[in-house]
Scaffold this active site. Structure first.
Site, mmCIF file in Angstrom:
data_model
loop_
_atom_site.group_PDB
_atom_site.id
_atom_site.type_symbol
_atom_site.label_atom_id
_atom_site.label_comp_id
_atom_site.label_asym_id
_atom_site.label_seq_id
_atom_site.Cartn_x
_atom_site.Cartn_y
_atom_site.Cartn_z
ATOM 1 N N THR A 33 8.843 -3.127 39.010
ATOM 2 C CA THR A 33 8.318 -3.457 40.326
ATOM 3 C C THR A 33 7.845 -2.188 41.043
ATOM 4 O O THR A 33 8.608 -1.238 41.185
ATOM 5 C CB THR A 33 9.399 -4.141 41.178
ATOM 6 O OG1 THR A 33 9.979 -5.170 40.409
ATOM 7 C CG2 THR A 33 8.811 -4.715 42.436
ATOM 8 N N GLN A 34 6.590 -2.192 41.422
ATOM 9 C CA GLN A 34 6.046 -1.039 42.145
ATOM 10 C C GLN A 34 6.021 -1.314 43.644
ATOM 11 O O GLN A 34 6.036 -0.405 44.442
ATOM 12 C CB GLN A 34 4.612 -0.759 41.687
ATOM 13 C CG GLN A 34 4.487 -0.584 40.197
ATOM 14 C CD GLN A 34 4.828 0.818 39.769
ATOM 15 O OE1 GLN A 34 4.270 1.775 40.268
ATOM 16 N NE2 GLN A 34 5.773 0.945 38.859
#
Lengths: 268, 294
Positions: A33-34
């Site tokens: 997850t960015q």
């Protein structure tokens, strides 16, 4: 923490400069997850003499779009713990399921008779410790659960308990807490009402609920990712959790908006 | 057993010429030595009861519970080899957890019975294993309310296609009994273990198929039936263990729990009284069923 969730947990560009993608190519390799996708905004909570009040609005935003308007971000865990989630909604759902699995397993191992059942149930402090470990493990894997969580309820001594854990696994405890934009806008108001633990002893439930409602109004006025429908829960000694999920902000006044200059199509 | 295996009873997975699997039949024998276990499907819930035979005075009273919970709303009680029963429960819990991780909702009692039936049956197929030495009674309440998936945060659109049938009813009490062969049926009332014959005779008298009996009546009947079934082995001491699971409106709010101590003791008192020599006056009072306040 500020109000730009995509910036959470990242080196600030204004301090470190923009990230140089030459170091690490994101394509082709596994990506964690960015940034959060569907997000909830602030959660606020305040302790009073015999318990804790917590509130969060019912909005889940998709970026700046008010995408889902009846999202319940307060979760009752058991008769003495409520959790409030800010940040990514799907990560919150993941945690919700994790916790229900946990609670089922706990029930298997407790052979308590009915009388001392409550004493064996996980209390708010247990749950906060557990969540802190989960969150810290995930951030250490560079795959954080993108949430800021408030854990409210009663601890092992049946005293009011309020603590937070965020996507980095950072934990913190105080008589009043707020996540997200609330940390900037609601926390000062809450602190004025309850500056320290001594003030908690003086705080009544009615006053605590009052100040939380006031904060929800301020947050709706000033936080563009908020909505005027919210949920509120009260955990109090020797009482069942009261969780209301369809509160409506009353007595709004937008008179002040007239005076605001300096944005949009206005000529200053 | 009327005939001996004559060589066909030494291995699991081997039929005798007249089509029997002797290992499974011997497993049933193991069950028939265990303390009586019963289940009653009432109109608003299920009661499970067990005659827990006390084999040592050194055991703590009311400890070492034998009726287990699976997920939140299913109870499992078994008669036969204790460790086999433990393993059965452990597998049932794994199945329930796996169901949740896939479907994000609690496992329906029927599906749990089906999976456990399949699991137990697999232990009749291989020469490397022996069949389960237990008959398990599985009782649960499937929620009558419309359940969201686990972790659901909102209610979704108020209008539009939902595929819901108007007035459709779902959920309710369910009771299954799984035998060492893997055979299982759904029951109104189930009994296994040493006193099963007496217990079955008593269960039949209750007309459970009419769906009239309430959960509290069920608790009292269950206690009485265990006491009746114990008559044949009166020399041995036993503890009555009872659990129940009710509807969401009921006393357990859809969860499988131990019957509260006060209610259980009241049920035991009535059970003992009903076994005493006939006394018209006393009998009438018991039949009237002085209700416990909840």
């Amino acid at each position: 923490m500020n109000h730009f969730p995509h910036g959470w947990g990242r080196p600030r560009d204004d301090v470190y400069g923009a990230y140089n993608h030459a170091y690490l190519q994101p394509d082709g390799s596994k990506q964690h997850t960015q940034s959060p996708i569907v997000t909830g905004t602030s959660v606020i909570a305040v302790k009073f003499k015999d318990g804790v009040v917590i509130a969060a609005d019912n909005l889940a935003s998709y970026g700046s779009l008010a995408r889902f308007t009846d999202v319940k971000r307060l979760r009752r865990f058991n008769s003495r713990v409520v959790l409030g989630f800010g940040g990514d909604v799907s990560d919150m759902q993941h945690l919700d399921r994790l916790l229900s699995t946990l609670s089922i397993r706990e029930d298997y191992s407790s052979t308590a008779s009915e009388s001392d059942n409550a004493a064996r149930e996980l209390n708010a402090r247990n749950l906060h410790t557990y969540l802190a470990k989960v969150m810290y493990k995930r951030r250490s894997e560079f795959n954080p659960l993108w949430n800021a969580i408030l854990v409210v309820g009663l601890d092992g001594e049946s005293q009011p308990f309020l603590a937070t854990v965020d996507l980095l696994g950072t934990t913190f405890s105080a008589p009043t807490l707020a996540t997200g934009f609330g940390a900037h806008l609601a926390q000062p108001i809450l602190r004025r009402a309850v500056p320290d633990e001594a003030a908690v002893a003086e705080m009544t439930r009615e006053k605590a609920v009052g100040v939380v409602r006031e904060c929800m109004k301020v947050l709706f006025y000033r936080d563009a990712r908020s909505i005027d429908k919210y949920s509120m829960a009260v955990v109090e000694k020797e009482k069942e959790v009261e969780l209301v999920e369809d509160e409506q902000l009353e007595q709004q006044s937008w008179a002040f908006a007239e005076g605001i200059k300096g944005y949009g199509t206005q000529t200053v | 057993m009327t005939s001996i295996g004559t060589g066909y009873d030494l291995s699991n997975s081997v039929f005798s010429p007249d089509g029997r699997n002797f290992q499974v039949e011997y497993a049933v024998k193991a069950v028939e030595n265990g303390g009586t276990a019963i289940g009653i499907r009432c109109k608003d819930g299920v009661v499970l009861a067990l005659e827990k035979l006390i084999h040592s005075r050194l055991l703590k009273k009311d400890a070492n519970k034998r009726i287990a919970t699976v997920d939140r709303k299913v109870g499992v009680v078994s008669a036969g080899l204790l460790p086999d029963g433990r393993h059965f429960v452990s597998r049932a819990r794994d199945e329930a957890a796996q169901w949740r991780s896939i479907y994000k909702s609690p496992i329906p009692t029927s599906s749990l019975a089906d999976r456990m039936g399949g699991y137990v049956q697999a232990y009749t197929l291989y020469s490397s294993v022996r069949p389960f030495g237990v008959t398990a009674i599985v009782g649960g309440w499937d929620s009558e309310a419309e359940l969201g998936v686990d972790g659901q945060v909102g209610s979704g659109p108020k209008v539009g296609a939902g595929g819901k049938r108007e007035g459709a009813k779902s959920g309710g009490p369910y009771l299954y009994m799984i035998e060492p062969s893997g055979l299982y049926w759904g029951y109104y009332g189930a009994a296994t273990g040493k006193g099963r014959q007496a217990a079955k005779a008593e269960l039949e008298k209750l007309n459970l198929a009419d769906g009239e009996i309430s959960l509290e009546q069920g608790v009292k009947e269950a206690a009485r039936i265990i006491y009746v079934a114990h008559e044949d082995s009166k020399d041995k001491e036993f503890e009555l263990e009872m659990t129940w699971v009710s509807s969401l409106e009921g006393p357990t709010k859809g969860h499988h729990q131990e019957v509260p101590k006060a209610l259980r003791e009241e049920a035991e008192r009535l059970a003992k009284k009903s076994l005493e020599p006939e006394d018209e006056e006393e009998e009438a009072r018991v039949e009237g069923g002085d209700r416990m306040e909840e």
